[in-house]
Design a protein around this motif. Structure first.
Motif, mmCIF file in Angstrom:
data_model
loop_
_atom_site.group_PDB
_atom_site.id
_atom_site.type_symbol
_atom_site.label_atom_id
_atom_site.label_comp_id
_atom_site.label_asym_id
_atom_site.label_seq_id
_atom_site.Cartn_x
_atom_site.Cartn_y
_atom_site.Cartn_z
ATOM 1 N N THR A 299 17.494 -1.690 18.318
ATOM 2 C CA THR A 299 18.270 -0.465 18.458
ATOM 3 C C THR A 299 17.909 0.229 19.764
ATOM 4 N N SER A 305 24.962 0.705 17.655
ATOM 5 C CA SER A 305 25.210 -0.730 17.474
ATOM 6 C C SER A 305 25.745 -0.974 16.074
ATOM 7 N N PHE A 329 28.180 -8.077 18.065
ATOM 8 C CA PHE A 329 27.736 -6.699 17.907
ATOM 9 C C PHE A 329 28.688 -5.792 18.681
ATOM 10 N N LEU A 331 28.956 -2.322 20.508
ATOM 11 C CA LEU A 331 28.097 -1.297 21.094
ATOM 12 C C LEU A 331 28.960 -0.126 21.545
#
Length: 554
Positions: A299, A305, A329, A331
């Motif tokens: 993190t 995230s 992921f 972001l």
């Protein structure tokens, strides 16, 4: 007719009930060839359905096929003969002398059978219409390292039916990969149908083991006859190496491990609120997809995230198992600054180099800018003169003489282009004055309202309010983005630009909760009406400011 039937029934009832008196076991061939199937028949002179011989004792020396049951009753000259027969297909892999043990059924026992098994000729398969070939991708594996075991069945005759057994190995898992495939090959000038099966081999313990080859039995068509055929695959030995004592962490034996990533967008500089998709792919050779370690991303403060689904799969390429894991992921940068994402390292054991190796994804630095904040200009600059605006004061001989270089004689005439510019300037000034007086006289008439006044009218939020009534978060977020684009004039990061312009912490908190609910399935409470109210207040202030600016212009 009735009297004859009655007499037969009377005769049958008068006969004594039969009981089993003899149990016999026999084979249809003796001697037999190694790898050749033969039939074992066990018969008893009675009808027996509640019992059957125990054939599990044969598993030690033979390959045991399915058992079939048949019963028969014959009446000849008033004599009744009953028989129950169990038939079992057997095969042995190696030559030698064997003993088929005695069986017991209904209190009776059969006699043991001495069986001679002759050696199969080394080139017997070359001349056969059916034979088996086996192949192992690697004769030496580490514990839990994945290997590929391939079986090929060659058929030169039309196959009617058949069964191919599964290979076996102690302390190992053998799993078929996909479905069998069919192709054609020419072997010594003869055309064969080739049926191929691939198995994933995973040894669980170290040592020297034997893979017991498969067996095939079936029927083929030859001219007008149906022939029973069989084939035997060769056994293969392999060495299973233990896990090295100096290895730490999750055991990942492989010939090659690679990790890479993809970014969308690819630039290292993004604006606040711009969503970034990071896709990390881990590929390994010689392991299954279940053995791949989970990819985690640390993190980063200032960047939210949201992990997406993880996809894993494996396939066979050139006799090797290739497994792959893809993790995505999302972001979302929250504030401007420079951020460094740490490197990701996956340890693995290089089975070729016999040492510990590391697959590394290097660290990456991204810069997050403040978005539209740096490009926003205050409305007060609207009345300032442009830097390149020409000076429209009257041209005189003194001014021209002052601007003329000393070595050039003074001009007696004013240049024609300067006269034209001066005239145009005066005309534009007159038009502006006329427009000003006309607009003052008609400012109370709605039909003559100018485009500048229309810009001061509030933007309709009806679609946004409808989405709030139905509590449709996706529709509300899309409508909010459209409103932000119209209010800010920005197509990229419009919502974040609007939040910056309004400069309200409560609005920022509500929008962040909305984004979390959409991207991370958060259950945080969201007041959609509060967002609408704050936008309406901003619109009212914006309208008042625009009207003040228009008043100064006129």
């Amino acid at each position: 007719m009735v009297m004859r039937l009655f007499c037969c029934l009377l005769l049958l009832s008068a006969m004594p009930s039969w009981a089993a008196t003899k149990l016999e076991a026999s084979v249809d061939k003796n001697p037999v060839l190694a790898g050749e199937f033969f039939m074992l028949n066990i018969s008893v002179d009675d009808t027996i359905k509640s019992e059957q011989p125990d054939t599990s004792v044969l598993l030690k020396d033979f390959v045991v096929g399915p058992t079939s049951l048949s019963t028969r009753t014959n009446i000849i000259n008033g004599s009744i003969n009953k028989q129950t027969t169990w038939s079992v297909k057997l095969m042995t892999r190696n030559e030698g002398e064997y003993t088929i043990p005695a069986f017991t059924v209904a209190g009776l026992s059969s006699q043991p059978i001495k069986l001679k098994v002759a050696k199969r000729a080394a080139d017997a398969d070359k001349n056969n219409d059916i034979f088996l070939k086996t192949e192992l991708s690697n004769n030496s594996l580490f514990v839990q390292e994945a290997g590929v075991y391939t079986i090929k069945l060659y058929l030169a005759k039309e196959l009617l039916d058949g069964s191919l057994s599964t290979p076996s190995m102690e302390d190992a898992q053998l799993t078929q990969l996909g479905k069998q495939t069919e192709s054609y090959e020419l072997v010594d000038g003869k055309r064969y149908l080739v049926i191929t099966r691939e198995y994933l081999l995973q040894p669980q313990k170290s040592g020297v083991y034997t893979i017991v080859g498969p067996t095939f039995q079936g029927r083929v068509q030859q001219n007008y006859r149906q022939l029973e055929v069989s084939a035997l695959g060769d056994d293969q030995q392999l060495e299973i190496k233990p896990i090295p004592a100096n290895y730490k962490g999750a055991w990942l034996p492989s010939e090659l491990v690679n990790i890479d990533e993809q970014w969308q967008p690819e630039e290292n500089t993004v604006e606040v609120g711009t969503p970034i998709t990071r896709t990390i792919t881990l590929t390994a050779l010689g392991v299954t997809k279940e053995q791949l370690p989970e990819i985690n991303m640390n993190t980063i403060e200032g960047i939210r995230s949201y992990p997406d689904d993880v996809e894993t799969n494996n396939a066979v390429r050139n006799g090797r198992v290739v497994s792959q894991q893809t993790a995505s992921f999302a972001l979302l940068p929250q504030k401007a600054g420079t951020y460094t994402l740490p490197e990701i390292t996956v340890p693995w054991y290089n089975t070729k180099m016999q040492r510990i190796s590391y697959a590394t994804l290097p660290k990456r630095t991204i810069t997050v800018t403040g978005g539209a904040q740096a490009n926003t200009q205050p409305l007060a600059n609207t009345n300032s003169a442009a830097p390149n605006e020409p000076n429209l004061q009257p041209a005189t001989a003194d001014n021209l003489a002052a601007s003329t270089p000393p070595f050039q004689p003074a001009q007696d005439k004013t240049p024609l282009w300067l006269v034209i510019v001066a005239v145009l300037g005066y005309i534009l000034w007159i038009i502006t004055a006329i427009f000003y007086w006309l607009s003052r006289s008609t400012k109370n008439e709605p039909k003559n309202t100018s485009v500048s006044v229309n810009k001061a009218q509030p933007l309709s939020l009806s679609a946004l309010k409808n989405a709030a009534k139905t509590n449709n978060l996706n529709a509300f977020y899309n409508e909010l983005n459209e409103v932000a684009i119209k209010l800010t004039g920005k197509k990229v990061a419009a919502i974040n630009t609007l939040i910056h312009n309004i400069n309200n912490d409560e609005l920022a908190a509500q929008v962040n909760s909305l984004q979390s609910a959409l991207y991370a399935n958060s259950s945080a409470s969201i007041d959609l009406n509060a967002i609408i109210n704050m936008i309406e207040q901003h619109q009212a202030q914006r309208t008042k400011s625009q009207q003040a600016v228009l008043k100064d212009l006129y």
